[in-house]
Design a protein around this motif. Structure first.
Motif, mmCIF file in Angstrom:
data_model
loop_
_atom_site.group_PDB
_atom_site.id
_atom_site.type_symbol
_atom_site.label_atom_id
_atom_site.label_comp_id
_atom_site.label_asym_id
_atom_site.label_seq_id
_atom_site.Cartn_x
_atom_site.Cartn_y
_atom_site.Cartn_z
ATOM 1 N N MET A 70 0.831 -1.208 0.000
ATOM 2 C CA MET A 70 0.000 0.000 0.000
ATOM 3 C C MET A 70 0.866 1.259 0.000
ATOM 4 O O MET A 70 0.584 2.222 -0.719
ATOM 5 C CB MET A 70 -0.943 -0.024 1.202
ATOM 6 C CG MET A 70 -1.977 -1.131 1.144
ATOM 7 S SD MET A 70 -2.828 -1.460 2.703
ATOM 8 C CE MET A 70 -3.625 0.101 3.004
ATOM 9 N N GLN A 71 1.937 1.232 0.782
ATOM 10 C CA GLN A 71 2.859 2.372 0.819
ATOM 11 C C GLN A 71 3.522 2.555 -0.546
ATOM 12 O O GLN A 71 3.638 3.670 -1.052
ATOM 13 C CB GLN A 71 3.920 2.152 1.900
ATOM 14 C CG GLN A 71 4.933 3.270 1.989
ATOM 15 C CD GLN A 71 6.025 2.984 3.007
ATOM 16 O OE1 GLN A 71 5.981 1.989 3.733
ATOM 17 N NE2 GLN A 71 7.026 3.845 3.042
ATOM 18 N N ARG A 72 3.946 1.449 -1.160
ATOM 19 C CA ARG A 72 4.581 1.516 -2.474
ATOM 20 C C ARG A 72 3.604 2.086 -3.512
ATOM 21 O O ARG A 72 4.001 2.879 -4.364
ATOM 22 C CB ARG A 72 5.075 0.143 -2.902
ATOM 23 C CG ARG A 72 5.912 0.183 -4.179
ATOM 24 C CD ARG A 72 6.448 -1.169 -4.613
ATOM 25 N NE ARG A 72 7.047 -1.927 -3.536
ATOM 26 C CZ ARG A 72 6.520 -3.055 -3.027
ATOM 27 N NH1 ARG A 72 5.384 -3.542 -3.482
ATOM 28 N NH2 ARG A 72 7.140 -3.699 -2.063
ATOM 29 N N ASP A 73 2.330 1.693 -3.428
ATOM 30 C CA ASP A 73 1.327 2.243 -4.348
ATOM 31 C C ASP A 73 1.262 3.764 -4.220
ATOM 32 O O ASP A 73 1.212 4.471 -5.232
ATOM 33 C CB ASP A 73 -0.059 1.647 -4.067
ATOM 34 C CG ASP A 73 -0.168 0.176 -4.441
ATOM 35 O OD1 ASP A 73 0.698 -0.331 -5.192
ATOM 36 O OD2 ASP A 73 -1.127 -0.474 -3.978
ATOM 37 N N ARG A 74 1.277 4.266 -2.991
ATOM 38 C CA ARG A 74 1.237 5.726 -2.785
ATOM 39 C C ARG A 74 2.500 6.387 -3.349
ATOM 40 O O ARG A 74 2.428 7.458 -3.978
ATOM 41 C CB ARG A 74 1.082 6.044 -1.299
ATOM 42 C CG ARG A 74 -0.293 5.702 -0.748
ATOM 43 C CD ARG A 74 -0.489 6.188 0.685
ATOM 44 N NE ARG A 74 0.398 5.543 1.644
ATOM 45 C CZ ARG A 74 0.121 4.409 2.284
ATOM 46 N NH1 ARG A 74 -1.022 3.788 2.074
ATOM 47 N NH2 ARG A 74 0.994 3.896 3.144
ATOM 48 N N GLU A 75 3.661 5.749 -3.148
ATOM 49 C CA GLU A 75 4.915 6.293 -3.668
ATOM 50 C C GLU A 75 4.912 6.326 -5.196
ATOM 51 O O GLU A 75 5.336 7.310 -5.806
ATOM 52 C CB GLU A 75 6.104 5.467 -3.166
ATOM 53 C CG GLU A 75 6.343 5.609 -1.676
ATOM 54 C CD GLU A 75 7.318 4.575 -1.124
ATOM 55 O OE1 GLU A 75 7.810 3.710 -1.898
ATOM 56 O OE2 GLU A 75 7.581 4.623 0.097
#
Length: 118
Positions: A70-75
């Motif tokens: 999820m964090q990678r998607d935001r990045e």
């Protein structure tokens, strides 16, 4: 494949898994600076606050793994937006249950983005 076929039938040409863009979008249309991702509910944390509570096995592995996804998607979204790309993210279930709406969202963006004037 449903999404790709439907978009192709509308006359929209795209690239699949473009390695030159951050996050390798499932589909990209550089002409309109558009990146499209179709995310699996489990891997990308759909309804995560509720779903996290229901994980029974190997929680120590899955919770950090999915939260990192999820964090990678935001990045990736931020990186693409820095390149002036618009990002569409659809859930797999959305594609299966509301394909026409998802395709329409993309077509509206493209029409506003200049397909009729280009």
């Amino acid at each position: 494949m449903l999404f790709r076929r439907a978009l192709w039938a509308k006359g929209v040409r795209y690239r699949v898994d473009s390695k030159s863009l951050p996050g390798r979008p499932d589909l990209s249309i550089k002409k309109y600076k558009l990146a499209i991702f179709i995310d699996g509910e489990f891997w990308h944390g759909y309804n995560w606050d509720e779903r996290k509570k229901t994980l029974k096995s190997n929680r120590e592995f899955w919770i950090p793994k999915i939260e990192r996804n999820m964090q990678r998607d935001r990045e990736v979204n931020a990186q693409l937006e820095d390149l002036d790309f618009t990002v569409f993210r659809f859930w797999e279930t959305e594609i299966k249950t509301n394909l026409k709406t998802c395709i329409n969202d993309v077509m509206v963006y493209i029409d506003i983005g200049g397909i009729n004037g280009a």
